[in-house]
Write a protein that holds these residues in place. Structure first.
Motif, short mmCIF file in Angstrom:
data_model
loop_
_atom_site.label_atom_id
_atom_site.label_comp_id
_atom_site.label_asym_id
_atom_site.label_seq_id
_atom_site.Cartn_x
_atom_site.Cartn_y
_atom_site.Cartn_z
N GLN A 96 0.75 -1.03 0.13
CA GLN A 96 0.12 -0.03 0.02
C GLN A 96 0.86 1.20 0.08
O GLN A 96 0.63 2.28 -0.63
N PHE A 97 1.90 1.30 0.72
CA PHE A 97 2.82 2.52 0.91
C PHE A 97 3.49 2.70 -0.39
O PHE A 97 3.73 3.62 -0.82
N LEU A 98 4.13 1.59 -1.22
CA LEU A 98 4.58 1.72 -2.53
C LEU A 98 3.71 2.02 -3.66
O LEU A 98 4.30 2.78 -4.43
N THR A 99 2.50 1.67 -3.48
CA THR A 99 1.49 1.87 -4.36
C THR A 99 1.26 3.50 -4.43
O THR A 99 1.12 4.20 -5.40
N GLU A 100 1.09 3.88 -3.12
CA GLU A 100 1.10 5.33 -2.99
C GLU A 100 2.10 6.26 -3.50
O GLU A 100 2.19 7.34 -3.96
N THR A 101 3.40 5.78 -3.05
CA THR A 101 4.72 6.27 -3.75
C THR A 101 4.76 6.43 -4.87
O THR A 101 5.07 7.39 -5.83
N ALA A 102 4.21 5.15 -5.66
CA ALA A 102 4.33 5.21 -7.25
C ALA A 102 3.30 6.36 -7.83
O ALA A 102 3.61 6.96 -8.67
N ARG A 103 2.23 6.21 -7.23
CA ARG A 103 1.34 7.33 -7.59
C ARG A 103 1.81 8.66 -7.44
O ARG A 103 1.59 9.63 -8.18
N ALA A 104 2.38 8.99 -6.44
CA ALA A 104 2.94 10.42 -6.04
C ALA A 104 4.09 10.69 -6.87
O ALA A 104 4.26 11.74 -7.43
N ALA A 105 5.01 9.78 -7.37
CA ALA A 105 5.90 9.84 -8.10
C ALA A 105 5.50 10.16 -9.74
O ALA A 105 6.12 11.20 -10.23
N ARG A 106 4.42 9.63 -10.01
CA ARG A 106 3.78 9.86 -11.40
C ARG A 106 3.11 11.10 -11.19
O ARG A 106 3.30 12.00 -12.37
N SER A 107 2.71 11.62 -10.36
CA SER A 107 1.84 13.17 -10.16
C SER A 107 3.14 14.09 -10.31
O SER A 107 2.93 15.09 -11.00
N ARG A 108 4.23 13.83 -9.53
CA ARG A 108 5.20 14.93 -9.79
C ARG A 108 5.82 14.94 -10.99
O ARG A 108 6.18 15.99 -11.54
N PHE A 109 6.03 13.72 -11.73
CA PHE A 109 6.35 13.64 -13.01
C PHE A 109 5.58 14.75 -14.09
O PHE A 109 6.16 15.04 -14.77
N GLU A 110 4.24 14.43 -13.81
CA GLU A 110 3.33 15.11 -14.78
C GLU A 110 3.38 16.73 -14.62
O GLU A 110 2.86 17.35 -15.67
N VAL A 111 3.82 17.05 -13.45
CA VAL A 111 3.73 18.51 -12.94
C VAL A 111 5.28 19.00 -13.16
O VAL A 111 5.59 20.13 -13.19
N GLY A 112 6.05 18.04 -13.67
CA GLY A 112 7.60 18.42 -14.02
C GLY A 112 8.61 18.41 -12.77
O GLY A 112 9.60 19.13 -12.82
N GLU A 113 8.02 18.03 -11.73
CA GLU A 113 8.91 18.07 -10.54
C GLU A 113 9.57 16.66 -10.55
O GLU A 113 10.74 16.70 -9.58
N GLY A 114 9.43 15.65 -10.96
CA GLY A 114 9.95 14.47 -10.87
C GLY A 114 10.57 14.15 -12.34
O GLY A 114 10.38 14.79 -13.37
N THR A 115 11.15 12.72 -12.22
CA THR A 115 11.74 12.38 -13.60
C THR A 115 11.01 10.97 -13.90
O THR A 115 10.27 10.36 -13.24
N ARG A 116 11.26 10.44 -15.10
CA ARG A 116 10.86 9.23 -15.54
C ARG A 116 11.58 8.04 -14.87
O ARG A 116 10.89 6.95 -14.34
N THR A 117 12.76 8.32 -14.27
CA THR A 117 13.32 7.33 -13.65
C THR A 117 12.88 7.06 -12.19
O THR A 117 12.70 6.10 -11.81
N ASP A 118 12.32 8.26 -11.53
CA ASP A 118 11.59 8.04 -10.24
C ASP A 118 10.43 7.29 -10.43
O ASP A 118 10.16 6.63 -9.65
N VAL A 119 9.89 7.46 -11.53
CA VAL A 119 8.49 6.68 -11.69
C VAL A 119 8.69 5.29 -12.02
O VAL A 119 8.05 4.39 -11.40
N ALA A 120 9.73 4.86 -12.88
CA ALA A 120 10.23 3.60 -13.14
C ALA A 120 10.61 2.72 -11.65
O ALA A 120 10.36 1.78 -11.52
N GLN A 121 11.46 3.44 -10.78
CA GLN A 121 11.84 2.96 -9.72
C GLN A 121 10.72 2.62 -8.68
O GLN A 121 10.83 1.69 -8.11
N ALA A 122 9.74 3.49 -8.57
CA ALA A 122 8.70 3.16 -7.66
C ALA A 122 8.00 2.24 -8.37
O ALA A 122 7.32 1.38 -7.59
#
Length: 331
Positions: free
Chosen positions: A28-54
């Protein structure tokens, strides 16, 4: 023994169910982390690498959860095999510390005096000693006596010119036989020597049993103390890991940490929690292992409300029977 196997199966179910729950919480924690990483990537605050790692961590957590649930079901099946009932909702268990000796030396002393394996080999020594005496008895003179009394009655029809000896005849006999062994071809002497060697072997087996019991007690005691120390130390690990995780999340939110740092911190937390479940299991199981190694793991000492098997009842029920096929319970 069956009591130790039951205690171990009980704790296995509790541990594996805790691991499954912890693994699900981690998912559940990792699911939320992956969702947050994808949201940050969509607004330009994260990278595709962060999403892939999550996403990779979440996928691994899904596999771990499947394995944990399978292990919990396997432990429940083993519990059903040993105990005879489904585990249901089990209560947490604690080590039987009150029934344990105060120190290792005392535990070894108790085991040397009370362990059934040692007592059994000591009885075998007594039996072997009687076998030697019995074999030596074959070299001694044997005296046997016999006595008998008989009475016979005879009544025949006399023939002309032939005398008759009809009537009652009584006789008695007494005899004694003295047998002195002179030569048996060496068979009797060989049997005596063989039984003496068996007696020596039985005495050696007593020492072997003592050494085996001492090793089992020492191993169980060291596992128990080690598990206690690991349990205490791991509590501090969990507290520190949770504190570190919260700090890493806050730092990630302000851009000072990456998603990978959060995933690593979460992995440390979940590993420590799973280890905690294992250490709690090991402490309880090791305490029962000490009882088993000292020969004190019994229904009476544990205070179990179960029917106790008493072999003397079965013996008393059949010891005077000359015939009959039915068992004492009527089968």
């Amino acid at each position: 023994g069956i009591l130790f196997s039951a205690a171990q199966a009980y704790m296995n179910v509790i541990r594996d169910r805790q691991v499954a729950v912890l693994t699900e919480q981690n998912l559940q924690f990792l699911t939320e982390t992956a969702r947050a990483a994808r949201s940050r990537f969509e607004v330009g605050e994260g990278t595709r690498t962060d999403v892939a790692q999550a996403d990779a961590s979440r996928a691994a957590a899904v596999a771990s959860l499947s394995a944990a649930r399978a292990q919990a079901l396997a432990s429940a099946a083993l519990y059903r095999q040993i105990v005879g009932d489904e585990p249901g909702k089990l209560k947490g268990a604690s080590p039987v510390a009150k029934l344990l000796p105060s120190r290792l030396a005392a535990a070894v002393g108790v085991a040397s005096n009370e362990h059934p394996a040692i007592l059994a080999t000591q009885h075998l020594v007594d039996a072997a000693a009687f076998s030697v005496k019995s074999a030596e008895g074959a070299l001694l003179p044997q005296l046997s006596a016999s006595a008998g009394v008989s009475s016979a009655y005879r009544n025949t029809s006399p023939l002309p010119g032939v005398g008759s000896q009809d009537g009652t005849t009584n006789s008695a006999s007494v005899g004694a036989t003295l047998t002195i062994p002179i030569y048996s071809g060496g068979r009797t002497s060989a049997i005596v020597r063989q039984n003496k060697e068996s007696l020596s072997q039985a005495r050696i087996q007593v020492d072997v049993s003592r050494d085996q019991v001492r090793q089992a007690v020492t191993a169980a005691w060291t596992e128990y103390t080690a598990a206690q120390q690991q349990l205490t130390a791991n509590r501090q690990v969990i507290e520190a890991a949770k504190l570190a995780l919260n700090g890493v999340i806050e730092e990630r939110n302000v851009g000072q940490r990456t998603t990978l740092d959060v995933l690593n911190a979460q992995a440390t937390v979940i590993t420590a929690q799973i280890n905690q479940a294992g250490y709690e299991h090991d402490v309880v199981v090791a305490s029962y292992a000490i009882l088993q190694a000292t020969g004190r793991l019994s229904v009476d000492r544990l205070g179990l409300q179960v029917a106790k098997y008493k072999p003397e009842e079965h013996y008393n029920a059949v010891k005077d029977k000359w015939y009959g096929l039915r068992t004492p319970d009527g089968r």
